[in-house]
Motif scaffolding. Structure first.
Motif, short mmCIF file in Angstrom:
data_model
loop_
_atom_site.label_atom_id
_atom_site.label_comp_id
_atom_site.label_asym_id
_atom_site.label_seq_id
_atom_site.Cartn_x
_atom_site.Cartn_y
_atom_site.Cartn_z
N PHE A 186 0.86 -1.18 0.00
CA PHE A 186 0.00 0.00 0.00
C PHE A 186 0.90 1.24 0.00
N MET A 187 0.85 2.00 -1.11
CA MET A 187 1.78 3.10 -1.30
C MET A 187 1.15 4.47 -1.12
N ALA A 188 -0.16 4.58 -1.31
CA ALA A 188 -0.83 5.87 -1.16
C ALA A 188 -2.29 5.60 -0.83
N PRO A 189 -2.91 6.49 -0.03
CA PRO A 189 -4.30 6.27 0.35
C PRO A 189 -5.28 6.64 -0.77
N ILE A 190 -6.47 6.07 -0.71
CA ILE A 190 -7.57 6.42 -1.62
C ILE A 190 -8.69 6.97 -0.75
N GLY A 191 -9.14 8.17 -1.04
CA GLY A 191 -10.14 8.82 -0.22
C GLY A 191 -11.54 8.67 -0.78
N PRO A 192 -12.53 9.10 -0.05
CA PRO A 192 -13.93 9.02 -0.50
C PRO A 192 -14.15 9.88 -1.75
N GLY A 193 -14.93 9.34 -2.67
CA GLY A 193 -15.28 10.06 -3.89
C GLY A 193 -14.21 10.04 -4.97
N GLU A 194 -13.06 9.42 -4.72
CA GLU A 194 -12.00 9.38 -5.73
C GLU A 194 -12.21 8.19 -6.68
N LEU A 195 -12.05 8.45 -7.97
CA LEU A 195 -12.18 7.39 -8.97
C LEU A 195 -10.87 6.60 -9.02
N CYS A 196 -10.96 5.35 -8.66
CA CYS A 196 -9.76 4.50 -8.74
C CYS A 196 -9.96 3.44 -9.81
N THR A 197 -8.85 3.04 -10.44
CA THR A 197 -8.87 2.03 -11.49
C THR A 197 -8.10 0.80 -11.02
N ILE A 198 -8.76 -0.33 -11.09
CA ILE A 198 -8.15 -1.61 -10.72
C ILE A 198 -7.74 -2.31 -12.01
N ARG A 199 -6.46 -2.66 -12.12
CA ARG A 199 -5.95 -3.37 -13.30
C ARG A 199 -5.36 -4.69 -12.86
N VAL A 200 -5.73 -5.74 -13.60
CA VAL A 200 -5.25 -7.08 -13.28
C VAL A 200 -4.61 -7.66 -14.52
N ASP A 201 -3.34 -8.07 -14.42
CA ASP A 201 -2.62 -8.69 -15.54
C ASP A 201 -2.60 -10.19 -15.32
N CYS A 202 -3.27 -10.92 -16.25
CA CYS A 202 -3.42 -12.37 -16.11
C CYS A 202 -2.49 -13.14 -17.02
N ALA A 203 -1.32 -12.56 -17.33
CA ALA A 203 -0.38 -13.27 -18.21
C ALA A 203 -0.02 -14.62 -17.62
N ASP A 204 0.21 -14.67 -16.31
CA ASP A 204 0.39 -15.94 -15.60
C ASP A 204 -0.85 -16.14 -14.73
N PRO A 205 -1.79 -17.00 -15.17
CA PRO A 205 -3.07 -17.11 -14.44
C PRO A 205 -2.92 -17.68 -13.03
#
Length: 570
Positions: free
Chosen positions: A517-536
């Motif tokens: 965990f490198m930085a906090p995410i606050g209320p109302g902030e749009l966050c993007t979750i990215r998942v790389d499945c090259a190795d499932p």
């Protein structure tokens, strides 16, 4: 000896161009005088490597090199490295480009103490040089030119032609496309470094006595300006010499009305019948297609809107032999083998349908077709701007790269399914923004393979990357009492979002192997979750807000395929 320009009357217009809406024209005797003046100051050499990009400079420079007894080399590209290789290959040579042309014009004007006015080197030369008539003559055996094949299927190959061969090719063009009443004004979009542009523009002009518009309309507005200039009213009905790619761009242009073209002559790549039909209807003109190559020039023609078969050009005889390809003989002349061509003889008059190349043959599940035939089906679909089939695997499977912004993969597959046997449906079907064809519309196979490989990699990357956007509103109960005054989204909740995203795509999560965990995410902030499945089995994820990286980690998983297999066993 064979006199040049003998088809022109001395004061007949030979070269025409439009500048800022004004027409400029030069007579045959003016052009002949300019050629004499330029030839006298050209470097002494056996070969002139022709690199002029302006058609008027190219025409005058080529004629002057012939007048000086030189052979003109037409490079397939004007890249510095390619030109340097030609300099090494033709040891006694010089490069005639725009700068060298201008230097020669200054030398010619100085030698005559002429006070000439012109906005550029070519008009300066024409204004400074005294007329000359008749024009010079050439020995039919003179080695006039060296051109290069397009390199569509292999490296470009040099093709040397005598003056007699060029004249016979231009005569074939004249007889294949007779004019009705008045001689035409030729206007081409194709560079004269290519055989089609050389034969159907430059040689057709100087051999047949047709005035040549030295502007090469590249944009729809260029063509509209040429038509609006009144050139065809003064110098003859306009014949447009172009490629299918350029013709399609002209037709699709919005706000450009095309009226006043008597004939369109097309070559360099297959012309879709639908395009020919649309152009004839919209422009009230006739569209003719040439089958030819660098080795032979024009060999056969057809009116594509109404004819599937090509008819041999006058003076050209095809001999088709079972299982041995075909040969073509220009009378008089030696036979040229065309063993790679696949044709279907359409009638006793020698007409034939061109099915493709033997190297383009595709065999799947006992069925046969050619890449050329598949391309024709693809390009015939409304909404397809460009595209090509290719074969990459030994099993015969084909793929296709298309430029079709009006289609989705599903809609284009549905259209192809109406035209193409299921065995030849492209797998994969790759969408591109454009295809890097050369100015003549050629697309070398190696280039197409590189494009397909890059698009396939990008598609695979997109397929293995899963994303989700998420906003946690301030009213979410997780914020209550969590860092009062500075609420942040709990880390456990973020990991749960990744878990849910993976499971929604069929993955079974075994556990979280790592999380940072490198930085906090606050209320109302749009966050993007990215998942790389090259190795499932070890799925890498990251969560970020705009350019801020917030969380990174790894989940241990079972892939959807493994989950499905386990379910089948159970």
């Amino acid at each position: 000896m064979s006199p040049l320009l003998s088809a022109f009357a001395p004061d007949a217009p030979m070269f025409v161009r439009v500048r800022d809406g004004d027409l400029q024209a030069w007579s045959a005797r003016q052009c002949a005088g300019a050629v004499e003046a330029l030839a006298a100051v050209l470097p002494s050499a056996t070969h002139a490597i022709q690199c002029c990009t302006d058609t008027l400079e190219l025409a005058l420079g080529t004629l002057a090199a012939w007048r000086a007894g030189q052979t003109v080399v037409m490079p397939s590209t004007r890249l510095a490295a390619d030109v340097e290789r030609l300099r090494l290959g033709f040891a006694d040579s010089y490069v005639l480009d725009g700068a060298a042309f201008a230097d020669a014009v200054r030398a010619a004007a100085a030698s005559r103490a002429a006070n000439a006015s012109g906005k550029d080197a070519a008009t300066t030369l024409l204004a400074a040089s005294p007329p000359a008539w008749p024009a010079f003559a050439l020995d039919p055996a003179h080695p006039a030119i060296v051109l290069f094949t397009s390199g569509t299927t292999r490296e470009p190959r040099a093709q040397a032609k005598t003056w007699d061969a060029l004249v016979r090719g231009a005569e074939t063009f004249r007889r294949a496309f007779p004019h009705a009443v008045a001689q035409p004004l030729l206007a081409g979009t194709v560079d004269c470094h290519h055989m089609f542009g050389l034969e159907a523009n430059f040689m057709a002009s100087i051999h047949c006595g047709y005035p040549l518009c030295t502007d090469r309309p590249q944009l729809p507005a260029d063509l509209a300006a040429l038509l609006a200039s009144g050139a065809s009213a003064r110098f003859g009905p306009l014949w447009l010499v172009t490629t299918p790619l350029q013709l399609s761009a002209f037709l699709r242009a919005r706000g450009v009305a095309v009226e006043g073209i008597e004939r369109v002559i097309v070559a360099t790549m297959p012309l879709p019948q639908s395009l020919a039909v649309d152009v004839e209807a919209a422009w009230h003109t006739r569209v003719d297609e040439i089958y030819g190559n660098t080795e032979c020039g024009v060999m056969a023609t057809r009116r594509t809107a109404t004819q599937r078969a090509f008819t041999p050009a006058p003076g050209v005889v095809f001999q088709f032999r079972e299982g041995a390809g075909a040969s073509v003989t220009r009378i008089p002349g030696a036979a040229v083998e065309l063993d790679d061509r696949i044709v279907a003889v359409a009638g006793g008059d020698g007409a034939f349908e061109l099915l493709g190349r033997r190297s383009d043959m595709v065999k799947v599940a006992g069925k046969r077709t050619t890449l050329r035939a598949l391309d024709d089906h693809l390009l015939d679909i409304a909404g397809v701007d460009d595209g090509a089939f290719l074969q990459q695997d030994d099993d015969g499977r084909v793929s296709a790269v298309v430029v079709a912004p009006a289609h989705t993969p599903a809609s284009l597959r549905a259209e192809l399914a109406r035209r193409v046997d299921p065995a030849f449906m492209p797998r994969p079907l790759l969408f591109a923004a454009t295809l890097p064809r050369d100015p003549q519309g050629k697309l070398p196979r190696d280039t197409l393979l590189r494009i397909a490989a890059g698009l396939a990699r990008a598609a695979a990357q997109r397929a293995r990357t899963i994303t989700r956007d998420r906003v946690f509103p301030a009213s979410h109960p997780a914020f209550a009492g969590h860092f009062p005054g500075h609420p942040v989204v709990p880390g456990a909740m973020l990991l749960a979002e990744v878990d849910d995203l993976l499971e929604s795509h069929g993955y079974r999560v075994r556990g979280c192997d790592a999380a940072k965990f490198m930085a906090p995410i606050g209320p109302g902030e749009l966050c993007t979750i990215r998942v790389d499945c090259a190795d499932p089995r070890r799925v890498v994820f990251d969560i970020g807000v705009a350019d801020r990286a917030c969380v990174r980690g790894v989940f241990a998983c079972e892939s959807p395929a493994s989950v499905a297999a386990a379910g089948e066993v159970a």
